[in-house]
Design an enzyme around this catalytic site. Structure first.
Site, PDB file in Angstrom:
ATOM      1  N   GLY A  45      18.003 -49.128 -21.566  1.00  0.00           N
ATOM      2  CA  GLY A  45      17.294 -47.856 -21.388  1.00  0.00           C
ATOM      3  C   GLY A  45      17.921 -47.018 -20.291  1.00  0.00           C
ATOM      4  N   CYS A 101      10.779 -39.428 -21.979  1.00  0.00           N
ATOM      5  CA  CYS A 101       9.991 -38.235 -21.632  1.00  0.00           C
ATOM      6  C   CYS A 101      10.126 -37.152 -22.691  1.00  0.00           C
ATOM      7  CB  CYS A 101      10.447 -37.650 -20.302  1.00  0.00           C
ATOM      8  SG  CYS A 101      10.405 -38.827 -18.959  1.00  0.00           S
ATOM      9  N   ALA A 114      16.911 -54.558 -16.062  1.00  0.00           N
ATOM     10  CA  ALA A 114      16.479 -53.180 -16.310  1.00  0.00           C
ATOM     11  C   ALA A 114      15.656 -53.219 -17.584  1.00  0.00           C
ATOM     12  CB  ALA A 114      17.692 -52.275 -16.442  1.00  0.00           C
ATOM     13  N   GLY A 117      12.532 -52.524 -18.209  1.00  0.00           N
ATOM     14  CA  GLY A 117      11.606 -51.447 -18.560  1.00  0.00           C
ATOM     15  C   GLY A 117      10.139 -51.823 -18.571  1.00  0.00           C
ATOM     16  N   THR A 147      16.273 -58.768  -6.037  1.00  0.00           N
ATOM     17  CA  THR A 147      15.074 -59.588  -6.249  1.00  0.00           C
ATOM     18  C   THR A 147      15.103 -60.755  -5.264  1.00  0.00           C
ATOM     19  OG1 THR A 147      16.159 -61.069  -7.801  1.00  0.00           O
ATOM     20  CG2 THR A 147      15.191 -59.059  -8.718  1.00  0.00           C
ATOM     21  N   SER A 148      14.190 -61.680  -5.437  1.00  0.00           N
ATOM     22  CA  SER A 148      14.165 -62.851  -4.552  1.00  0.00           C
ATOM     23  C   SER A 148      15.402 -63.727  -4.760  1.00  0.00           C
ATOM     24  CB  SER A 148      12.879 -63.648  -4.769  1.00  0.00           C
ATOM     25  OG  SER A 148      12.689 -63.907  -6.146  1.00  0.00           O
ATOM     26  N   ILE A 208      20.539 -61.271  -8.278  1.00  0.00           N
ATOM     27  CA  ILE A 208      19.830 -60.544  -9.340  1.00  0.00           C
ATOM     28  C   ILE A 208      19.149 -59.304  -8.761  1.00  0.00           C
ATOM     29  CG2 ILE A 208      18.082 -60.692 -11.159  1.00  0.00           C
ATOM     30  CD1 ILE A 208      18.505 -63.688 -11.273  1.00  0.00           C
ATOM     31  N   GLY A 223      11.589 -41.449 -14.878  1.00  0.00           N
ATOM     32  CA  GLY A 223      12.996 -41.451 -15.286  1.00  0.00           C
ATOM     33  C   GLY A 223      13.930 -41.186 -14.120  1.00  0.00           C
ATOM     34  N   TYR A 249      13.534 -14.785  -1.188  1.00  0.00           N
ATOM     35  CA  TYR A 249      12.673 -13.736  -1.750  1.00  0.00           C
ATOM     36  C   TYR A 249      13.484 -12.668  -2.479  1.00  0.00           C
ATOM     37  CZ  TYR A 249      10.834  -8.953  -1.165  1.00  0.00           C
ATOM     38  OH  TYR A 249      10.510  -7.630  -1.342  1.00  0.00           O
TER      39      TYR A 249
END
Lengths: 439, 439
Positions: free
Chosen positions: B9, B42, B104, B106, B263-264, B268, B291, B416
């Protein structure tokens, strides 16, 4: 406390309104040459083109609005001198004494000493009166070809207005490209191309040597005579410093003020086009001469004149304009100016689309972001595109105002939705381009 | 170096592309369940409505684009388990060993256990497949009345799409107002009014108890049966954490990562909807699931997986949407959430116009800015208006990302021009309103 303001334009009018908000009792008197309080000078090109239907529309508030707030108006009145010893302003209608005096005397159109510049059909575009005169002249003489001298903001906005009124338009600029203080040649060329597609012609690197005829018939550029039956002189403005100078205040190109907007006399403040501010990039004194700067100075001066201690922040001169279907936004340092001033920079530039590729209707947009090599800070940006330039220049300007670095932009959070903007925004990509050059 | 990404993704695809930019030689392998790489979730409501003409348009790049960059694709492939000892991913098509693994994976649509939710005619709007199914159903059954369960972003964007397709639409939301995590009741009511003017109906504070019929004929709310021949369940998403959990990684509502997105297990990483990030306001772990966050995580994880040391910054969840003629932009803390969490705030709110009064075509805009009492910092904003909301939320978000205070906004420099924005911008006024309350 008696606050006397000289000048009824954007700075003076806003000062009076802010001061009244802060103090219900202070005496506030505005001395102004015109018959009305502030109007929007930036709106004049749009009155000329007819986008704003009536000239009076651009007067922000009627005089009664101020009077209802117990702001005393001495309009149609000229301040002739300041007696700083006696703390008195001498006007053509009598003397006005003050506790604190605020100079908001603005600027005037600079008209270079071109032969024939006084001719009938030659105009500036700085006041409501100017618009009236141009409109009357167009009505009466039905001119066919306008020459605009100067490719700054007012020159280009004027050129667009003339084009929209059906005139042929030629813009003549002494410097090598349009918007020379706001853009570099590369971004300016995008704007030029767009205006040329709309049939506005340009001549760069040359000046008008002479204006021929009265009413004007032609302008002379070098040996060439170019037909013109209307000429707009848009070669910038000059701060009105004479009154301050005669009063013995320190004056440079504008009236000199400290961080609190006090002049060299602690009972006198100066705000708006007539006063110098500090450049956010170089720290040096500069003239900003934007409407937003005038309003912001008014706010800070009102606090300080009433006993507060608020510093006026250095200025990036964030600006935006719309010329036909193109938005142009800028602030801070250009690449060309950095070169002139010997500032080492790293540039990130990216041409992308205003929407994701899959969403219909995206328009080209070019983002040029300028970072200082020394501390990686964002010190300037130029954005030119078909839509949503304003949002990007606002975001980058606010980031720069908070001292953002190239990483802050490259890793910054943007707001994304398919009909509005891409997931990876062009401002982020431009910063990434620069970031890679830093490594 | 062999980088293996599970998930094709937004997060996974962008990781692969960023990593390739940083390292021309690294082996990069993407394992993905789908047959294509990233598309824009989206964008699904806009495919549904037909604004984006073809479903395939939202696939960002064809598979060949990745393959040309020597990104190896193992699509149509499911990762079943991770053997962290051996550093191997076990898939339904064989084993893949890795040096660094990037999760990843998702999120999936959360479907509450409503009786009848499995009926024909009940959909979620999370994947390309969902859109195909809804479009086929509409084509075949010609439904007349849609009920949308959930008034979050996808729910409302779905409701607008159904309306644009000519259906009657009712939105049912358990919480007291729409966009309940993004807006407060006051700003939400502006959006609700606009949608009601477009004939979308709402029921708040109630849930759908039962879905009746298959194909669906009605929904039951309390004792009331409401006719419906299409139901969209838009009650949020849940992070896909199962694979990580089975591999013994630390998991909360999402996969737990440190500032470097590790991660832990230090070999990874986890990015995108499946991973938790840090909340910029509270410092606590949260699910962002935007996203833009996925892309930004991909960028930082690519640097770190290749040996760099880039921290992923805390997230404000800056978001924007367009519903008919209204833009809605938000980030950070709402007033309601601050109350729940016991955070003292000062609110500045202002309703103004998007253009100066004298310029035709200005639209109403409401800016609500939320500052933390303790340190005066901008910690959230909600903007609802007819145009140029995006630019304002971008500016405020970038300011907040740099730690802007109420003074920074109240005295901030804006861009402006008469056709674009007022001299005194509504965001500045909202901050001034708050500033006065601080004093």
């Amino acid at each position: 406390m008696r606050l006397v303001v000289i000048g009824s334009g954007t700075a003076g009018s806003n000062f009076a309104l802010f001061a009244r908000k802060l103090d219900r009792k202070a005496e506030i008197i505005v001395i102004g040459k015109e018959k009305t309080m502030q109007y929007s000078p930036c709106a004049l090109p749009f009155v000329l083109s007819g986008k704003i239907p009536k000239l009076d529309n651009i007067i922000v508030f009627p005089n009664e609005f101020y009077e209802k707030q117990k702001i005393q108006l001495m309009l149609d009145t000229e301040a002739k001198a300041i007696d700083r010893e006696k703390k008195v302003v001498i006007t053509d209608k009598g003397e006005v004494n003050y506790d604190k005096l605020i100079l908001a005397v603005g600027s005037k159109a600079f008209v270079p000493p071109i032969k024939g510049v006084e001719a009938d059909g030659v105009f500036t575009l700085k006041s409501m009166d100017d618009v009236k005169k141009i409109k009357a002249y167009i009505e009466e003489k039905k001119p066919k070809r306008a020459v605009v001298i100067g490719a700054g903001l007012i020159g280009l906005e004027g050129a667009v207005a003339f084009k929209e009124l059906g005139l042929d338009v030629l813009v003549v600029e002494l410097l090598p490209h349009l918007l020379p203080t706001m853009l570099d040649k590369d971004t300016a060329s995008i704007v030029q191309k767009h205006l040329e597609e709309k049939d506005i012609e340009f001549k760069f690197g040359v000046g008008v040597g002479e204006i021929i005829g009265s009413p004007v018939k032609a302008v002379k550029i070098g040996e060439e005579e170019i037909e013109a039956d209307l000429v707009l002189v848009a070669t910038g403005v000059r701060a009105n410093v004479e009154l301050a100078k005669r009063a013995g205040l320190e004056v440079n190109r504008g009236i000199i003020v400290d961080e609190y907007l006090r002049t060299s006399d602690p009972d006198i403040y100066a705000i708006g086009d007539c006063a110098e501010v500090f450049d956010a990039v170089t720290g040096e004194r500069m003239l900003s001469q934007l409407g937003t700067t005038a309003v912001r100075m008014a706010k800070v001066a009102a606090i300080n004149a009433l006993g507060g201690e608020e510093k006026f922040r250095p200025v990036f001169n964030t600006a935006i304009t719309e010329l036909f279907d193109l938005e142009i936004g800028t602030f801070g340092m250009t690449q060309e100016r950095a070169k002139r001033e010997g500032i080492d920079i790293v540039v990130g530039k990216f041409k992308g689309s205003t929407k994701p590729e899959y969403f219909p209707g995206g328009k080209p947009i070019t983002v040029k972001a300028i970072f200082r090599k020394e501390d990686k800070r964002l010190i300037g940006a130029q954005i030119v595109g078909g839509e949503r330039v304003w949002g990007r220049i606002m975001a980058l300007s606010f980031a720069a105002q908070k001292g953002a670095t190239v990483e802050d932009i490259a890793y910054g959070e943007t707001a994304y939705a398919p009909p509005i903007s891409p997931t990876i925004d062009p401002i982020t990509v431009a910063a990434e381009m620069a970031l890679r050059k830093f490594k």
